[in-house]
Enzyme design. Structure first.
Site, PDB file in Angstrom:
ATOM      1  N   ASP A   1       7.872  13.303   4.135  1.00 36.94           N
ATOM      2  CA  ASP A   1       6.997  12.148   3.908  1.00 36.94           C
ATOM      3  C   ASP A   1       6.059  11.943   5.103  1.00 36.94           C
ATOM      4  O   ASP A   1       6.038  10.875   5.717  1.00 36.94           O
ATOM      5  CB  ASP A   1       7.866  10.902   3.687  1.00 36.94           C
ATOM      6  CG  ASP A   1       7.100   9.749   3.065  1.00 36.94           C
ATOM      7  OD1 ASP A   1       6.035   9.993   2.468  1.00 36.94           O
ATOM      8  OD2 ASP A   1       7.566   8.592   3.169  1.00 36.94           O
TER       9      ASP A   1
ATOM     10  N   ALA B   1       8.132  -2.652   4.283  1.00 37.88           N
ATOM     11  CA  ALA B   1       7.892  -1.794   3.128  1.00 37.88           C
ATOM     12  C   ALA B   1       8.770  -2.278   1.989  1.00 37.88           C
ATOM     13  O   ALA B   1       9.438  -3.308   2.096  1.00 37.88           O
ATOM     14  CB  ALA B   1       8.195  -0.338   3.477  1.00 37.88           C
ATOM     15  N   SER B   2       8.772  -1.534   0.883  1.00 33.28           N
ATOM     16  CA  SER B   2       9.484  -1.991  -0.308  1.00 33.28           C
ATOM     17  C   SER B   2      10.995  -2.012  -0.112  1.00 33.28           C
ATOM     18  O   SER B   2      11.690  -2.834  -0.727  1.00 33.28           O
ATOM     19  CB  SER B   2       9.125  -1.097  -1.498  1.00 33.28           C
ATOM     20  OG  SER B   2       9.417   0.261  -1.201  1.00 33.28           O
TER      21      SER B   2
ATOM     22  N   ALA C   1       6.817  -4.312  10.962  1.00 32.50           N
ATOM     23  CA  ALA C   1       6.422  -3.472   9.827  1.00 32.50           C
ATOM     24  C   ALA C   1       7.324  -3.807   8.652  1.00 32.50           C
ATOM     25  O   ALA C   1       8.466  -4.226   8.829  1.00 32.50           O
ATOM     26  CB  ALA C   1       6.538  -1.990  10.180  1.00 32.50           C
TER      27      ALA C   1
END
Length: 271
Positions: free
Chosen positions: A176, A20-21, A18
């Site tokens: 989140d 992400a930023s 995975a």
């Protein structure tokens, strides 16, 4: 993993599972044979944020001086900047996320239907977070959930209950909760559904006063008591103490009636 040296893990998969930023997640195996997932922060983030935030700080100061709109007194651009800068720096401190995860795991320790992966503190730093590998099905993957034989209504009940516990019993909650951060498996009692939480970079805590007001508000909603709903809003600081009670309670009664009409005889319908 350079923070701990090549001898820290028996194996480490270079290809992330995975991304992400802010970082990416790799699978690895510890020296004692435990399968773990490792979140590794991207290089140079702190320096990048520092440069960008300097520009945003200047923009916030300019907006504070130039904003002449009628509602300008209701916001403080510098405060908005400072609160967001704080959140950004907290997001890239994986040692803080590790403490968040431990606290969240402890508060659900007695709930077999909620799984929070264990953190390996000896393999965690500000830039690297090592946690127990707990795979699951994304909570919005309805087809796979049906294939597993998990009852959707039961899963919805567990999801709602987990957040009720977070907000009203513990006051410490996940900020989140999108489908990438909540999964499900059959690890609950008797092979039933179990919620799995991931990513603890954004957490928050309610004050005792607000939590009490929230509980009172939910009881008032259940009992259909408009006056108590307004009392709870005032207690929680969402309404000023000098509010027009007659008008506010009338509005509360209207929405209570609409809410109960939509629910019907306990059967939820689309809003």
């Amino acid at each position: 993993c350079e923070d701990f040296g090549d001898e820290a893990f028996a194996s480490f998969e270079r290809k992330p599972i995975a991304a992400a930023s802010l970082g990416q997640v790799h699978l690895a195996t510890t020296r004692d044979g435990k399968q773990v997932c490792i979140k590794v922060q991207r290089e140079g983030l702190r320096e990048l944020f520092k440069a960008d935030l300097q520009n945003l700080r200047l923009l916030a100061e300019m907006l504070r001086r130039l904003d002449r709109t009628p509602d300008s007194l209701l916001r403080d651009w510098r405060e908005i900047f400072e609160s967001n800068a704080k959140i950004i720096y907290e997001e890239i401190d994986y040692s803080l996320e590790a403490r968040n995860a431990k606290r969240f795991r402890d508060q659900f320790a007695d709930e077999a239907w909620v799984k929070v992966p264990e953190v390996y503190a000896n393999l965690t730093s500000a830039r690297v977070l090592t946690m127990e590998f707990v795979p699951g099905v994304k909570i919005n993957n309805v087809q796979k959930i049906d294939e597993l034989g998990i009852d959707r209504a039961d899963l919805a009940r567990l999801s709602g209950e987990s957040f009720m516990l977070q907000l009203m019993r513990h006051g410490y909650f996940h900020c989140d909760p999108h489908p990438g951060n909540i999964a499900v498996d059959q690890g609950g009692p008797g092979g039933s559904a179990r919620l799995i939480y991931y990513d603890f970079g954004m957490m928050d805590e309610l004050s005792e006063t607000f939590r009490r007001a929230l509980v009172n508000g939910f009881f008032a909603l259940y009992e259909g008591d408009a006056r108590q709903i307004v009392d709870a809003l005032v207690e929680g600081g969402l309404l000023g103490g000098r509010v027009d009670r007659i008008s506010t309670e009338a509005i509360a009664r209207y929405f209570l009636g609409s809410f109960r009409e939509r629910l019907g005889l306990g059967r939820a319908s689309p809003m």
